[in-house]
Design an enzyme around this catalytic site. Structure first.
Site, PDB file in Angstrom:
ATOM      1  N   GLY A  91       0.831  -1.198   0.000  1.00 49.25           N
ATOM      2  CA  GLY A  91       0.000   0.000   0.000  1.00 49.25           C
ATOM      3  C   GLY A  91       0.865   1.247   0.000  1.00 49.25           C
ATOM      4  CB  CYS A  92       0.209   4.702  -1.094  1.00 51.62           C
ATOM      5  SG  CYS A  92      -1.485   4.940  -0.541  1.00 51.62           S
TER       6      CYS A  92
END
Lengths: 330, 330, 330, 330
Positions: free
Chosen positions: D162-163
């Site tokens: 994920g970011c």
């Protein structure tokens, strides 16, 4: 590099292609981005009088990864012996003397307004001082690529168009040349983060019309770091019912100018970061009129991108070299 | 309250002035802000079918301080016995039936588009369904305050204008009435965060012209939560050289419509949060033409602010009551 | 004015209440907005050395409707005979001499940082020059209204708090005073369009703690014209499991400081344009810790709004006079 | 092409390298941008159930120039015979079944959250449903490139991070591994346009620490279309006075992770549109603490860029192939 062979066939005399950027303006950082991935150009000299001695990354941290870029030097210390081409991004007014003093063998694209107006008396009127290099002005080719490509091929000095004039002339010049629209009452409502002036636009349209064209031009400042939209309201010539087909014919083989499908509205964020101009034409509620919308990234097709497109042409490189950036959306 | 006496002289029968908001839309929260500081109005009923039973602050935390606001009820549960006036903010289309069913003694300002078009066949054409309350349509007064103030005074039902029509008609109607501009080739380029349609504009201009006016209207969506700018390109009537003076005369006694000093460009952030319309007129490069720019806060003068201005007039209150908000700049 | 009677009962000596704004900074235009609707204050003098002779509307077009405002004068030409109170918005550093020279009978709220730090040696350390009015510094009351209200009532000179310190001290001071949180390892992550410094915050927290408090403070610049959010990470004292209840007790009678319902996140656009501070406290995933979020409009509660709140108190007016603006959402 | 030889040594059977994108989400348009300029990959299949039969340019006008892209097909109609690799951008939850059904010889990078959590019971706890492909979960390699590069080389299925976890783990993992910071009281304050969860972050830090790490994580939604900043507050281990040197050593040979010069604050617009992570470490006013700031473009290094970086590694291509985009500033 594998490309060297092809490159040498282009110009046997060159040891290394190189570009010299004449100053570090805001604008320049955009050119550096484009040249960083260019296969034939390296940057050998960058001038910036007040920042001489500094690295580019100390001014623009987003270049931290570009370790090969030269240290900035003052204009006086610039050495042109290894330089083949110059991209000149100096402020309007100071450019003329600088370019006059450059070695004659260099290919030059000037991004200032100094050589855009063919009539030096008009330059004086708008910029408040006499032109100091009228001979160069005479020689300069106006670098609206898709319209003046043939002249650019053999040019030594190209005056890169302003951003508003680019977004406005690209749709209008073919329509005027084909006499599909009236020359009077052309109304242009542009939106961008920059201000702009009108003589360059009228010069281009008048040239296409072979008669004086005066336009209504209103630029609106918007809070956007990139992007320019021009909405253009025109009267069609008597009996004309279609403009779309003409623009389609004019630009169907162009890589960077795109007529959208009928009904699709060009949006600035669809060209952001790219060298594209998107345009479309819409019917007007008022009979006999039409509405044209064109969008560009004012910092690419409206400045450094078109400059590189022109320089590619001047050097004999494929026109799209180093310009294959797709838009950054969203 | 000290104001009660004055208020009773206005209407002896009223125990407490009250406004009933007919639904909770995005739009409504703006009206609540305006009424919160209004000396003569209290809010006794607020309807919101899907959110019935909730407090307004649970939907809009910025109203946490407004502890006197009633709990939302469904339309069916609304009791109108204590209500003197209704601000109706329902979606286009559903408004007609609701208003038809309201007690006849109520003053109503409707913020939907349902009663704006005088010609019900035009309504059907644009909104795709027949009008279900043509009698009310006939009775409704178009609430462009500065133009129809006298009619509004005695109105029972006011159709509050759309935001684009407000920003466009305020400058154009006086110029058309005084025959200073041509009715043809009016070009309107508007910028806002909202979309919009044109029949309401053409209705207003045609009414002022006593003949059918068709305009070119292009709304541009901009990333702004508040603010609307209309740039209007017009041809002056033969021999006319001035529009400024007419607008000055038309609006010099108006509190909420302001003609700026010559040369000053109206900016949306100079009217943000206020009920003002700022306008100005500029010469065009093309001889015989002029450019008009007007700005409003589309959520105030373009919606809830003008609605309250109209309701004040209908109730006999000073027109500016509760509308003394200066623009929130920056 | 009808208000005169009530006003005279407040202070028989005053002929006309008036406020003198000592300079025209960006900040000042916010105060003018607030005073424009204030029932007891008029503005009789506004100074602005570089813009002396100009009208305020020529600098800020959003004041075009405020025709009663005086023309700007230079500081030297300001006459204080009709003036009761001064709001001083001069840059840090130049304020001390100006205030020293004012007549002693004036009530003064100073919005600069010059009188915020009680320890003049700390002032010298942070601002790089010795304090030139240490006597006034000794006299000045720190104007964090909800914490020092009693002292403000009798103050002649109030040092209006900075915006970051306001958003941070309002939630932390009651928690520190009640010994519910540890004084060490207070971490503050703030977001706004302004930069800021930390000594004023540590001064306030140390005063509440009766011991030196050092905090970690990181302000983040965000592209917002109004709004400030402080996220504060704290360790609860041993055995403490609740902070919410304390904040509820501390602020339940306050008009401008609001603890939201449990779980509701304070958002800057819910206080925009208003004098409110919204806050809430959240459990942390790490046991024994809590997260506090507070929001203000940095230009209102963080500056001119709190200044007017203080001045109201100093003059004996109801504290909320002229501050009844609901948030402008969206 | 000159590259063909090298490429054929990788896989003699392939006529044209190709990537199959499994669906068209918002996210996907970013991957198409990256692949458009990739020398070794072509896109042969793109699935999008609801938009099957449409061209990508009809959904995303900024791809009007990409005439070689295949028409979208529904998942059921996708043919994998010419496909070597899959970038899977399906929503969380639906991905597991799809990937289970793919031919075993394909290299897969999954951009959903479905295979990021090693512990399937933790997956069930956070996502509310049992994991339907636990065998694949066991096989999946977590694609935080700079940390797990060796494992990725031989992976068949990579779970793309994920970011938020990317921006947080890149600076923290080396510091935890080297035992320079305490595992407790790690406070993370992130700013982006996206929301996010914490288990993936704690999994990565716990793995580095060889013990359970619980963090305080607060994501703040900001009005930005691209960009993510994480501000991380840590306690240094006893006696530790430097974190900068460790990060310098950890990343000095990395192309996409850059430690800035001391004192330079990482800014999101300096990495916009690029695959870079910029980071830096700052002293804290509180003794023994440090502040770390890292920035990425959440849609590139936080999603499609890191996905392509991983796929390059899995296919044996140079890791930076197709990722040479400089940041688009401003």
């Amino acid at each position: 590099m594998a490309m060297a062979g092809w490159y040498q066939s282009l110009d046997q005399q060159l040891v290394a292609a190189s570009v010299r950027l004449s100053c570090i303006l805001f604008l320049d950082s955009k050119i550096i981005r484009l040249l960083a991935n260019h296969p034939f150009f390296g940057i050998t000299v960058m001038t910036a009088d007040r920042n001489a001695g500094k690295s580019i990354e100390s001014l623009f941290p987003h270049f931290i990864t570009q370790k090969d870029l030269p240290i900035l030097v003052s204009s006086n210390d610039a050495i042109f012996s290894d330089v083949d081409a110059v991209l000149c991004c100096l402020p309007h007014g100071t450019t003329q003397e600088i370019i006059k003093a450059l070695p004659k063998g260099l290919k030059i694209v000037d991004l200032s307004a100094d050589f855009r107006l063919r009539d030096t008396s008009e330059y004086e009127e708008w910029y408040g001082q006499p032109h100091r290099a009228p001979d160069l002005q005479e020689e300069a080719i106006y670098g609206l690529t898709e319209i003046f490509r043939e002249e650019i091929k053999n040019a030594r000095l190209v005056a890169n168009p302003g951003c508003y004039p680019t977004s406005i002339q690209l749709p209008l010049v073919p329509l005027i040349k084909s006499k599909l629209i009236e020359y009077k009452n052309i109304i242009i409502d542009s939106k961008s983060g920059a201000s702009g002036a009108v003589p360059e636009i009228e010069q281009g349209l008048s040239h296409a019309a072979h008669s004086k064209v005066t336009v209504s031009f209103t630029p609106h400042l918007m809070p956007m770091s990139r992007g320019m939209q021009s909405t253009i309201y025109v009267e069609m010539a008597p009996g004309v019912t279609h403009l779309y087909q003409q623009l389609k014919v004019s630009y169907e083989d162009e890589e960077f100018v795109k007529l959208l499908e009928k009904g699709v509205v060009p949006r600035t964020h669809d060209v952001r970061g790219s060298n594209y101009c998107y345009m479309n034409v819409f019917p007007d509620r008022i009979s006999g009129r039409a509405i044209i919308i064109s969008v560009i990234d004012n910092l690419v097709k409206g400045a450094s991108g078109q400059a590189l497109q022109n320089l590619n042409i001047m050097m004999g490189f494929p026109e799209n070299t180093g310009l294959g950036y797709l838009p950054l959306f969203p």
